[in-house]
Design an enzyme around this catalytic site. Sequence first.
Site, PDB file in Angstrom:
ATOM      1  N   ASN A 170     -17.105   1.200  28.578  1.00  0.00           N
ATOM      2  CA  ASN A 170     -18.044   1.136  29.695  1.00  0.00           C
ATOM      3  C   ASN A 170     -17.487   1.876  30.915  1.00  0.00           C
ATOM      4  O   ASN A 170     -17.663   3.078  31.064  1.00  0.00           O
ATOM      5  CB  ASN A 170     -18.358  -0.318  30.045  1.00  0.00           C
ATOM      6  CG  ASN A 170     -19.037  -1.051  28.916  1.00  0.00           C
ATOM      7  OD1 ASN A 170     -19.693  -0.451  28.078  1.00  0.00           O
ATOM      8  ND2 ASN A 170     -18.887  -2.361  28.870  1.00  0.00           N
ATOM      9  N   CYS A 171     -16.821   1.147  31.785  1.00  0.00           N
ATOM     10  CA  CYS A 171     -16.413   1.718  33.067  1.00  0.00           C
ATOM     11  C   CYS A 171     -15.276   2.720  32.945  1.00  0.00           C
ATOM     12  O   CYS A 171     -15.231   3.695  33.695  1.00  0.00           O
ATOM     13  CB  CYS A 171     -16.054   0.595  34.031  1.00  0.00           C
ATOM     14  SG  CYS A 171     -17.464  -0.491  34.390  1.00  0.00           S
TER      15      CYS A 171
END
Length: 231
Positions: A170-171
């Site tokens: 994700n990030c």
Amino acid sequence: MDEREWDRYLTDADRAVMARARFGRRMGFGRRPALLAIDCQRYMVGERGVDDGRYPSSCGPIGWAAVDQVARLAHAARSAGAPVFFTRFTLDPGGSDIGVYGRKRDLLQREDWCLDGTPGAELLPELGPEPGDVVFVKKKPSGFFGTPLLSYLVDRGVDTVIVVGGATSNCVRATVFDSSSYNFRTIVAREAVFDRIPISHAVSLFDMDRQFADVVGCDDIVAYLEGLAAG
């Protein structure tokens, strides 16, 4: 060379594509690194050694193993005079800034998630910050989107961004793609990134290493930083 997290998922045909297209070259380190720790917060790992289900987004022991490596790299970076940045992902308790993310996931109105002002949103004290470190809030996956990160890096003459933290798929991944888009040499610290789902972790490492970053072991990164400190 030991098996990388993604090797087990590749077929001979996949490897042939990689070789034919010459993916996965090493970009290597530059001379002016920065360490960028993504969302090393309580809600991401919970309490060390406690698996009571309290933290709904926790990566658990996998996350804590990576956090120990983050601490090691942060120490090496500081010793080398390299800047250390921490992002914190926080949301308004009322959900006013959750945006489109709220269409994919419920707003969890609880103290052990990433709501602003709650324990879950706090940076892990095991990592810092220490004097000279920079902490800033982000509202989207990438550490660059809507934040002053790019200006911080430019001001310090950084050419190499070493990315640690979570979650890999994700990030971390979003930040790595943006870092590469801004033409920074981008290094992903293999043992210092973590995810909730092993296959997501492995495939994301592969995708980043294939075209946008070097996935590098922490021992090699520490050796690089120690070389800068000694030089």
